[in-house]
Design an enzyme around this catalytic site. Structure first.
Site, short mmCIF file in Angstrom:
data_model
loop_
_atom_site.label_atom_id
_atom_site.label_comp_id
_atom_site.label_asym_id
_atom_site.label_seq_id
_atom_site.Cartn_x
_atom_site.Cartn_y
_atom_site.Cartn_z
N GLY A 66 1.18 39.58 19.57
CA GLY A 66 1.63 38.38 18.89
C GLY A 66 2.37 37.35 19.95
N GLY B 195 8.99 35.85 22.43
CA GLY B 195 9.05 37.34 23.07
C GLY B 195 9.27 38.44 22.12
CB SER B 196 8.42 41.00 20.78
OG SER B 196 7.28 41.11 21.35
NE ARG C 236 2.31 34.91 16.18
CZ ARG C 236 2.15 36.13 15.52
NH1 ARG C 236 1.11 36.34 14.85
NH2 ARG C 236 2.79 37.09 16.01
CE LYS D 50 1.52 45.21 19.28
NZ LYS D 50 0.99 44.59 18.07
CG PHE E 236 7.02 36.37 12.44
CD1 PHE E 236 5.71 35.81 12.07
CD2 PHE E 236 7.67 35.55 13.37
CE1 PHE E 236 4.99 35.11 12.95
CE2 PHE E 236 6.95 34.84 14.38
CZ PHE E 236 5.83 34.57 14.09
CG LEU F 171 10.76 42.93 15.99
CD1 LEU F 171 9.62 43.79 15.46
CD2 LEU F 171 11.90 43.02 14.85
CG HIS G 158 7.93 -8.10 -0.05
ND1 HIS G 158 7.35 -8.94 0.96
CD2 HIS G 158 9.25 -8.59 0.08
CE1 HIS G 158 8.27 -9.65 1.53
NE2 HIS G 158 9.48 -9.63 1.02
CG ASP H 280 -0.14 -0.03 2.47
OD1 ASP H 280 0.65 1.11 2.87
OD2 ASP H 280 -0.30 -1.29 3.10
#
Length: 478
Positions: free
Chosen positions: A404, A290-291, A376, A393, A358, A327, A153, A115
């Site tokens: 994010g 993390g940013s 993600r 941010k 990203f 970032l 086989h 298969d």
């Protein structure tokens, strides 16, 4: 049903060997049976009446039975070819076990099945499979392949070439010398796990005997999942007792080839074994989220120094880092990891890092959001543990929590990762840690204690390194 200690120990060791790229899978008919395919006995059963034989009584001699059927047709095997085509339709979907195997970083698959379930599962996992079902295909390699599938086989779409009768088996050594030599090489250099295989195949017996005679007591250890006899499968106590005795001799005989039997009670435990292997492997892969635009109260140099040391200590403890290069933190984390990898004289960074920055240069906001969401999810399908740091941010001159990081946390939880926000680093990570501590139903008291410890404010971020590593080690060993 809990796995036996011997099987659990194997899962942990096999996951490590898999991370080192030194494993292979050998799939027998039992693996395909879980997807609804018939076994050999069912495939050949329609030809029993015309031979005046009982297929049940011939169940341990099916190769001989297939030869009898071909002989009965004056050497014509068209009816056997038709049976193969009918028994293995191409539209059948892979089983859960196939899907788990395809997700794992296994690069070598061997099978006696006709298969296409293995290659189909690999395709669904977005992997490029190089399928070999004839010796003439062995010298060439498919570009950018992720795994090789050796169908020793044959293939259901080429039934005339399938190994089925005694004639086929007797000629195998001459007609398929390439497969034999390749299998000898893989059995010598890789740790095999046999799944759904009965060890009644004469071709494999010949290969294993060749290796045993060549290496004597220096053979590589291999493993097979095997179900112990169940009372419900036998008509009488005497038959059951006989089956148990025979099973013990069979397990002992496998040791001649350095094949260790991993005994399970039910076939459903195969899935549990594979999931346990996957868990152990994935928990050595750590996603770091993390940013930061604001680095207070420690200052940017101190935060960068912390992430450099975090990258270094993760590599030093044999963890692999998966990151989207956040970032403000990603560069320092990756720099520390690369420095440590090179200091250890290991220049194959793929063993330590999977960094996927990203795609930011997408003008349309809706398109960017959709692509980042998919990105993600794919990134978080790799690891088993996710760490969350900081998470802030700047928006129109104001520092706000990074949505994010929140999205990555939600995806990680939805995909079954262990999530560990380091609340002491503040911002979104602190919010996430507080939420997790308020919900005590989803984690153990030991994990909650570690989570709380890592939430306590610190003057020096470096004091978090040791408790982070200790917690990761404990999670990896669970």
């Amino acid at each position: 049903m809990a796995l036996p200690p011997k099987v659990s120990a194997f899962c942990k060791k096999y996951a490590q060997d898999m991370a080192d790229g030194a494993v292979a899978i050998f799939a027998g008919a039992g693996l395909s049976a879980s997807a609804g395919f018939v076994n050999w006995q069912s495939l050949l059963a329609p030809f029993a009446d015309e031979l005046e034989l009982d297929i049940e009584r011939e169940s341990e001699h099916l190769v001989r039975f297939a030869q009898f059927s071909q002989n009965h047709k004056m050497g014509n095997r068209a009816h056997l070819n038709d049976a193969i085509i009918s028994a293995f339709p191409s539209m059948t979907s892979p089983s859960t076990n196939h899907e788990i195997l395809a997700r794992l970083p296994i690069k070598t698959f061997w099978t006696t099945n006709y298969d296409k379930l293995i290659e189909k599962a690999l395709e669904q996992a977005h992997k490029n499979a190089d399928v070999k079902h004839t010796d003439s295909q062995l010298p060439t390699a498919k570009p950018k392949r992720d795994a090789v599938v050796y169908k020793m086989h044959g293939d259901a779409e080429h039934p005339q070439e399938a190994v089925l009768t005694r004639d086929d088996y007797e000629a195998y050594g001459q007609k398929h010398m390439g497969f034999t030599n390749t299998l000898v090489g893989d059995l010598t250099g890789k740790t095999f796990l046999f799944i759904g295989f009965s060890f009644t195949d004469p071709n494999l017996d010949q290969v294993l005997s060749q290796i045993r005679l060549r290496y004597q007591n220096a053979q590589r250890e291999h493993f097979c999942l095997i179900r112990v006899p169940q009372r419900s499968s036998y008509k009488s106590d005497a038959d059951y007792i006989y089956a148990q005795v025979r099973h013990r001799h069979f397990v002992a005989d496998l040791k001649r080839y350095n094949v260790t039997a991993l005994e399970i009670e039910e076939f459903s435990q195969i899935t549990e074994v594979l999931l346990t292997i996957e868990k152990h492997y994935r928990r050595r892969l750590i996603f770091v989220s993390g940013s930061a635009s604001n680095f207070e109260p420690w200052g940017e140099p101190a935060v960068n120094s912390f992430f450099r040391d975090l990258g270094s200590i993760l590599i030093d403890n044999q963890f692999q880092i998966v990151s989207g290069f956040g970032l403000g933190v990603g560069n320092s984390l990756i720099s520390g990891a690369i420095e440590k990898a090179y200091a250890n004289k290991n220049i194959k960074l793929d063993n330590f890092l999977q960094v996927r920055p990203f795609p930011r240069d997408i003008a349309d906001p809706e398109e960017r959001a959709a692509i980042w969401e998919r990105y993600r999810k794919e990134l978080l399908s790799l690891p088993g543990i996710a760490l969350f740091f900081l998470g802030n941010k700047e928006v129109q001159g104001e520092v706000v929590p990074a949505d994010g990081v929140r999205k990555e946390f939600d995806i990680a939880q939805a995909q079954g990762l262990v999530t560990l926000p380091i609340g002491a680093t503040g911002s979104m990570a602190a919010e996430l840690a507080t939420e997790m501590l308020e919900d005590t139903t989803n984690h153990s008291s030991a994990f909650a204690k570690a989570l709380k410890t890592l939430q306590e404010p610190v003057d020096d971020l470096h004091t978090l390194l040791q408790p982070i590593i200790e917690t990761l080690k404990e999670l990896a060993e669970e």
